[in-house]
Design an enzyme around this catalytic site. Structure first.
Site, PDB file in Angstrom:
ATOM      1  N   GLU A 168      41.845  35.150  43.844  1.00 42.61           N
ATOM      2  CA  GLU A 168      42.234  33.763  43.866  1.00 42.61           C
ATOM      3  C   GLU A 168      42.900  32.809  42.829  1.00 42.61           C
ATOM      4  OE1 GLU A 168      37.899  32.520  44.694  1.00 42.61           O
ATOM      5  OE2 GLU A 168      37.278  33.113  46.759  1.00 42.61           O
ATOM      6  N   GLU A 285      36.262  39.449  54.435  1.00 44.39           N
ATOM      7  CA  GLU A 285      35.067  38.869  54.580  1.00 44.39           C
ATOM      8  C   GLU A 285      35.354  37.620  56.014  1.00 44.39           C
ATOM      9  OE1 GLU A 285      34.465  35.669  50.692  1.00 44.39           O
ATOM     10  OE2 GLU A 285      35.936  37.145  49.983  1.00 44.39           O
TER      11      GLU A 285
END
Length: 320
Positions: A168, A285
């Site tokens: 991220e 995910e």
């Protein structure tokens, strides 16, 4: 209101305790035959038929305490990822000490049961130890980062399928033209080159692990996701052009039921863009936030979720 991260933590815990055993219990209560979910009917068997791996995040507390959960992992999954136990704040109780107990146990379990294992993660602006801010400075950040990645990656060398090396790093709201998250302490101490440093260090420590950049908020056909998607692809292109050793893009896929967002065109462009750079694409995910769905009709709620999962995965799997 729950933050995205808080919701995911709660959802992960709930899902881990519900999963297949709960489904079987519910089916029994309804006096219906229990579905066959083992062997050739397992998630990993269905995935293998498509040349894929079916994975699951592993909560360390559940893993330690619940034998049924461990059995479920061996029955259903061909790849696992630690939820937290390989993050910096879990591995480093003090600046000079490591606690590998939970990570070692998961690695040993995966090795014993011939299950692949992902490493998550080396570099993130979150999950930092309480001592981090007072200990890691501009003067020592480079050495700290190299030493940490080298120590952890070397310990598990040859046992990790892929590492989320940087997690991220894009945050459009910080206002930098290339979209990098300037509010990250790693950026503030080392500048934008911290990403390349992390990947090069990981490659030296474990040459066979697939090195992954992992990102969220890049799936939908919204203005915000489009901007973040473009910045992510630009980052990948820059890293490839610089000869930085990167093998894969990880897409976190936190999606929503009942909202106005759609996915399709942008997601396909993301997949095509990553593959054009010679990168693999991992759905690292996948979860659906369903609090906008119907609360009084469980069957309808389940149908909405199933259709959303199906539509998302069909889109992802359209191209090789």
């Amino acid at each position: 209101m729950l933050t995205r991260r808080e919701w995911i933590r709660q959802a992960t815990a709930a899902a881990a305790t519900a999963t297949v055993p709960a489904l079987l219990t519910a089916a029994s209560r309804a006096a219906k035959p229990s579905p066959n979910v083992a062997g050739n009917a397992s998630l990993k068997a269905h995935a293998a038929a498509r040349g894929l791996l079916a994975g699951c995040a592993v909560n360390a507390n559940l893993f330690r305490q619940d034998a049924a959960f461990r059995a479920l992992l061996t029955q259903q999954y061909s790849i696992l990822v630690p939820e937290n136990c390989m993050k910096l704040n879990q591995l480093r109780p003090t600046p000079d000490a490591y606690d590998f107990a939970d990570a070692d146990a998961l690695v040993a379990f995966a090795q014993t049961h011939n299950i692949k294992l992902r490493g998550h993660n080396f570099v993130w602006h979150e999950a930092l130890p309480t001592w981090f801010a007072a200990t890691v400075t501009k003067a020592n950040a480079r050495k700290f980062l190299i030493d940490h990645i080298t120590t952890v990656a070397t310990r598990y060398k040859g046992k990790i399928h892929s590492w989320d090396v940087v997690n991220e790093a894009i945050w459009i709201k910080d206002g930098r033209p290339d979209g990098l998250r300037t509010s990250s302490p790693w950026f503030q101490m080392l500048g934008p080159d911290y990403l390349d440093l992390a990947f090069r260090t990981a490659r030296r420590a474990d040459p066979k692990a697939l090195l992954t950049y992992n990102e969220y908020g890049i799936e939908y056909d919204t203005e915000d996701d489009s901007k973040k998607r473009a910045a992510t692809l630009a980052l990948l292109r820059r890293m490839k052009a610089a000869g930085t050793p990167i093998d894969a893009l990880g897409i976190q896929s936190h999606i929503h039921a009942g909202g106005p967002e759609t996915f399709g065109k942008g997601l396909r462009e993301l997949l095509d863009g990553a593959r054009a750079l010679g990168l693999e694409v991992f759905i690292t995910e996948l979860d659906v936030k369903d609090d906008a769905g119907p609360n009084d009709d469980i069957a309808q709620r389940d149908k909405i979720l199933a259709n959303l999962y199906r539509g998302y995965l069909n889109t992802v799997l359209e191209s090789p």
